[in-house]
Design an enzyme around this catalytic site. Structure first.
Site, PDB file in Angstrom:
ATOM      1  N   LYS A 121      42.087  42.498  32.720  1.00 39.21           N
ATOM      2  CA  LYS A 121      40.776  41.966  32.309  1.00 39.21           C
ATOM      3  C   LYS A 121      39.736  43.090  32.171  1.00 39.21           C
ATOM      4  O   LYS A 121      39.045  43.176  31.173  1.00 39.21           O
ATOM      5  CB  LYS A 121      40.266  40.917  33.322  1.00 39.21           C
ATOM      6  N   ARG A 160      36.112  32.238  39.635  1.00 41.08           N
ATOM      7  CA  ARG A 160      37.429  32.363  40.251  1.00 41.08           C
ATOM      8  C   ARG A 160      37.801  31.084  40.992  1.00 41.08           C
ATOM      9  O   ARG A 160      38.884  31.029  41.579  1.00 41.08           O
ATOM     10  CB  ARG A 160      37.392  33.503  41.262  1.00 41.08           C
ATOM     11  N   ARG A 180      41.669  51.860  45.088  1.00 44.37           N
ATOM     12  CA  ARG A 180      40.948  50.832  45.850  1.00 44.37           C
ATOM     13  C   ARG A 180      41.764  50.458  47.080  1.00 44.37           C
ATOM     14  O   ARG A 180      42.979  50.307  46.990  1.00 44.37           O
ATOM     15  CB  ARG A 180      40.760  49.587  44.971  1.00 44.37           C
ATOM     16  N   ARG A 202      46.115  38.856  47.707  1.00 43.46           N
ATOM     17  CA  ARG A 202      45.232  38.591  46.560  1.00 43.46           C
ATOM     18  C   ARG A 202      45.936  37.740  45.510  1.00 43.46           C
ATOM     19  O   ARG A 202      45.327  36.861  44.906  1.00 43.46           O
ATOM     20  CB  ARG A 202      44.762  39.916  45.948  1.00 43.46           C
TER      21      ARG A 202
END
Ligand code: ADP
Ligand code: AMP
Length: 218
Positions: A16, A92, A164, A175
């Site tokens: 994305k 989300r 990250r 996640r």
């Protein structure tokens, strides 16, 4: 030109952010990434950043009210007010999607289209664990699929690349689980509203880009 709101939906690692950067340049519409907004707040140690920190470290979603308030504030700034936004990572949850509708409706705006990036779980894991980000300009790279010209250094600004902490394998699994449980229902939500378009996100970056530009009719 009226403000356009384009939503990019897909799992973490679906591509994305990579595509939003291009789309933002092509269409001249600001790229609004809720993850980038949270990371910026975290870096500046704002109260919002400190509130989000624990959730982000665990790979959980930050509560809807906090997230919606942050995005609403960003959308009210002059550039988004005039041009709209390419929304990446928001909404989300269905609750966030309903709030977004209300926020836009209050301003006489609406959602243009929602693009769903389909990518297999195995590919998502490979993409997330190899992702590297520029500390300075947030440009996104991959150690194998999209490496920088010089190891560890951003092509755009020369900034230092980092991994990250939530892209480490332990957090990635959680996640993805959170995505399947809490974000996937958005696909049906937007399908029922006739807003959903799908792109095969498993292809290489350039092929995904042209498929995306086709569905957006850029
Ligand atoms: P998202 O914003 O959906 O979490 P990113 O755009 O950050 O995903 O992409 C995740 C990782 O996968 C990055 O390392 C990026 O360079 C890489 N990537 C993005 N699109 C592709 C693609 N089509 N093929 C291979 N790797 C990709
Ligand atoms: P991302 O950069 O989109 O992968 O987001 C990184 C982290 O920020 C997520 O794992 C969440 O903790 C938080 N986050 C980003 N966007 C949202 C959202 N729309 N709702 C809740 N939490 C979010």
């Amino acid at each position: 030109m009226n403000a356009r709101h384009i939503i990019l939906v897909g799992a973490p690692g679906a591509g994305k952010g990579t595509q939003a950067t291009v789309l933002s340049d092509v269409l001249g519409i600001p790229h609004v990434s809720s993850g980038d907004l949270f990371r910026d707040n975290l870096k500046r140690e704002t109260p919002l950043g400190l509130q989000a920190k624990g959730y982000m470290e665990k790979g959980e979603l930050v509560p809807d009210d906090v997230t919606v308030a942050m995005v609403r504030d960003r959308l009210s700034q002059p550039d988004c007010n005039e041009k709209g936004a390419i929304l990446d990572g928001f909404p989300r949850t269905v609750e966030q999607a309903r709030s977004l509708e209300n926020v836009l409706e209050q301003d006489g705006k609406n959602i243009d289209t929602v693009v769903y990036f389909q990518v297999s779980e195995q590919e998502l894991i490979e993409r997330l664990t190899g992702r590297r980000i520029c500390r300075n300009c947030q440009a996104v790279y991959h150690t194998l699929f999209n490496p920088p010209k010089t190891d560890g250094q951003c092509d755009v600004c020369g900034g230092e690349l980092y991994q990250r902490s939530d892209d480490r394998p332990e957090t990635v699994q959680n996640r993805l689980q959170v995505y399947f449980e809490q974000t996937m229902p958005l696909i049906d939500f937007y399908k029922e509203k006739n807003l959903l378009q799908s792109v095969d996100g498993q292809q290489d970056i350039e092929t995904v880009r042209s498929a995306l530009l086709d569905v957006i009719k850029a």
